[in-house]
Design an enzyme around this catalytic site. Structure first.
Site, PDB file in Angstrom:
ATOM      1  N   GLY A  90       0.796  -1.245  -0.007  1.00 40.40           N
ATOM      2  CA  GLY A  90       0.082   0.133   0.041  1.00 40.40           C
ATOM      3  C   GLY A  90       0.957   1.252  -0.028  1.00 40.40           C
ATOM      4  O   GLY A  90       1.797   1.370  -0.552  1.00 40.40           O
ATOM      5  N   SER A 122       5.693  -5.312  -1.266  1.00 42.11           N
ATOM      6  CA  SER A 122       5.639  -4.129  -1.426  1.00 42.11           C
ATOM      7  C   SER A 122       6.069  -3.276  -0.459  1.00 42.11           C
ATOM      8  O   SER A 122       7.397  -3.141  -0.035  1.00 42.11           O
ATOM      9  CB  SER A 122       4.284  -3.668  -2.155  1.00 42.11           C
ATOM     10  OG  SER A 122       4.342  -2.641  -2.674  1.00 42.11           O
ATOM     11  N   ALA A 123       5.170  -2.318   0.067  1.00 44.30           N
ATOM     12  CA  ALA A 123       5.477  -1.453   1.351  1.00 44.30           C
ATOM     13  C   ALA A 123       6.031  -2.144   2.437  1.00 44.30           C
ATOM     14  O   ALA A 123       6.930  -2.009   3.043  1.00 44.30           O
ATOM     15  CB  ALA A 123       4.276  -0.776   1.544  1.00 44.30           C
ATOM     16  N   HIS A 159       8.702  -3.196  -6.957  1.00 44.32           N
ATOM     17  CA  HIS A 159       8.228  -3.047  -8.235  1.00 44.32           C
ATOM     18  C   HIS A 159       9.169  -2.233  -9.099  1.00 44.32           C
ATOM     19  O   HIS A 159       8.676  -1.353 -10.109  1.00 44.32           O
ATOM     20  CB  HIS A 159       6.903  -1.841  -7.826  1.00 44.32           C
ATOM     21  CG  HIS A 159       5.690  -2.465  -7.225  1.00 44.32           C
ATOM     22  ND1 HIS A 159       4.963  -3.387  -7.482  1.00 44.32           N
ATOM     23  CD2 HIS A 159       5.429  -2.201  -6.002  1.00 44.32           C
ATOM     24  CE1 HIS A 159       3.886  -3.824  -6.602  1.00 44.32           C
ATOM     25  NE2 HIS A 159       4.370  -2.738  -5.569  1.00 44.32           N
ATOM     26  N   GLU A 194       8.953  -7.243 -10.203  1.00 41.79           N
ATOM     27  CA  GLU A 194       7.613  -8.072  -9.722  1.00 41.79           C
ATOM     28  C   GLU A 194       7.983  -9.833 -10.259  1.00 41.79           C
ATOM     29  O   GLU A 194       8.043  -9.999 -11.122  1.00 41.79           O
ATOM     30  CB  GLU A 194       6.618  -7.563 -10.333  1.00 41.79           C
ATOM     31  CG  GLU A 194       6.314  -6.256 -10.087  1.00 41.79           C
ATOM     32  CD  GLU A 194       5.167  -5.450 -10.604  1.00 41.79           C
ATOM     33  OE1 GLU A 194       4.367  -6.171 -11.653  1.00 41.79           O
ATOM     34  OE2 GLU A 194       4.632  -4.364 -10.195  1.00 41.79           O
TER      35      GLU A 194
END
Lengths: 235, 235
Positions: A90, A122-123, A159, A194
């Site tokens: 997020g 991700s985050a 990413h 990714e």
């Protein structure tokens, strides 16, 4: 001894949420019945409850239960008692702000360094680095610090996106942004495409997944590394 | 009364630096012999001197001299004495950090609100909004605040990029990022495509250039606006 998976993304194109990571969960979360989920990054602004339900659905495929940190009265105690932790993606600024506001940044760092298995996407992966300063996210909230967990001795760019040679867009490429980071900071940065993840296990950091990753060092030309490369000493 | 140009980008595809903006300079910087250049954003990490030389070369085509703020002993005094100001693009976090460190954020705000003509491109435009929180840049340095000049009563996203319908990349689109911003903040955001600029003149804010721009309001669907749209009351 750290046991962790730091994955570039939660979801691959044409796959379900966490689909490609599910096969990794039984080994990472060995003997874990319930994982503590950190939904603070709220992708697209969804609620903690919605986000926890989404994680729970995916983890159920590996037979692991999920409980959101928001369901606990004392978040620090929740971290200390956790059998395993998963931090979803997020907005990294929001995630880091909430981790500090709830005083769990240090608690997570401590338990994970002491062996509580951790997964981030991700985050949730970005915060595994020394600082969140190589995030791609918008600064939608002002966190009290950019320092993060430091599970690895470098920074991570999730990413990671190669420059598009046909693009007519003049916004900075990811590589230019990381070069600007190195104008002011010295730690290496790994650009995780990714489908790639870092495995932290037996005091080693290893690149996993099918792809190469890109390593950026201050004042050096960036270079590619193959999957299974040992990154333990990248600093 | 503010006289300003806030441009999405400095450079269009296949054009020289500032080329499409040069025709606007004589009107904005009427009777200005020398412009004060703010090179703090250091695109790609170039030095203040190199960056100032680049701006000077472009401005010479409009017959205007350029002096970098770094050439002055007292930056606040340089701002107060300036006949006109131009802030170049680069990294917004670095720009904002340096503006605060040199104590010129408020000085610029004050002189521009009192009529000193101002042009910004990219990061220099971002700071024209209420806050820098809709920048696309990496947080390579921790600024003391995200608050910026507030020359317009909303936020700006420069280099606005439409989602690529063919992309298999799972990083957030620009639109998703701005939606996350609106989960925590209420001011509208204008996504300025490359080639667009805002003209601030005669107490009016007008979209200029050949393209439409995209407006994002909290809890509303984003919408397109045509060039020449009056944005004075967008808040």
């Amino acid at each position: 001894m750290i046991n962790a998976i730091l994955a570039s993304t939660s979801t691959l194109h044409n796959q379900e949420y966490l689909e490609y990571l599910i096969p990794q969960l039984p080994e990472l979360y060995k003997n874990v019945e319930e994982v503590l989920f950190i939904p603070y990054a709220r992708p697209g602004g969804i609620s903690h409850e919605e986000y926890t339900a989404k994680a729970a659905e995916a983890f159920s495929k590996a037979g692991i239960k999920v409980k959101g940190i928001n369901e606990f009265k004392d978040p620090v105690d929740a971290v200390k008692q956790a059998q395993g932790i998963f931090t979803g993606g997020g907005n990294t600024f929001l995630l880091v702000s909430e981790l500090y506001r709830n005083k769990v940044m240090n608690a997570i760092k401590e338990v994970v360094k002491n062996g509580t298995p951790y997964m981030g996407t991700s985050a949730g992966t970005n915060i595994g680095g020394l600082s969140m300063q190589t995030t791609n996210d918008m600064p939608i909230i002002y966190p009290p610090s950019f320092q993060t967990l430091g599970l690895v001795p470098f920074n991570i760019n999730p990413h990671y996106l190669d420059p598009d040679p046909n693009s007519e867009h003049k916004g900075e490429t990811r590589e230019t942004r990381i070069k600007e980071f190195h104008g002011l900071n010295s730690q290496p940065v790994i650009g995780l495409r990714e489908g790639s993840w870092l495995e932290l296990k037996d005091n080693k950091v290893t690149l996993k997944g099918k792809l190469q990753a890109r390593v950026f060092k201050k004042d050096k030309l960036p270079f590619e590394i193959d999957t299974e490369t040992d990154l333990t000493d990248l600093n």
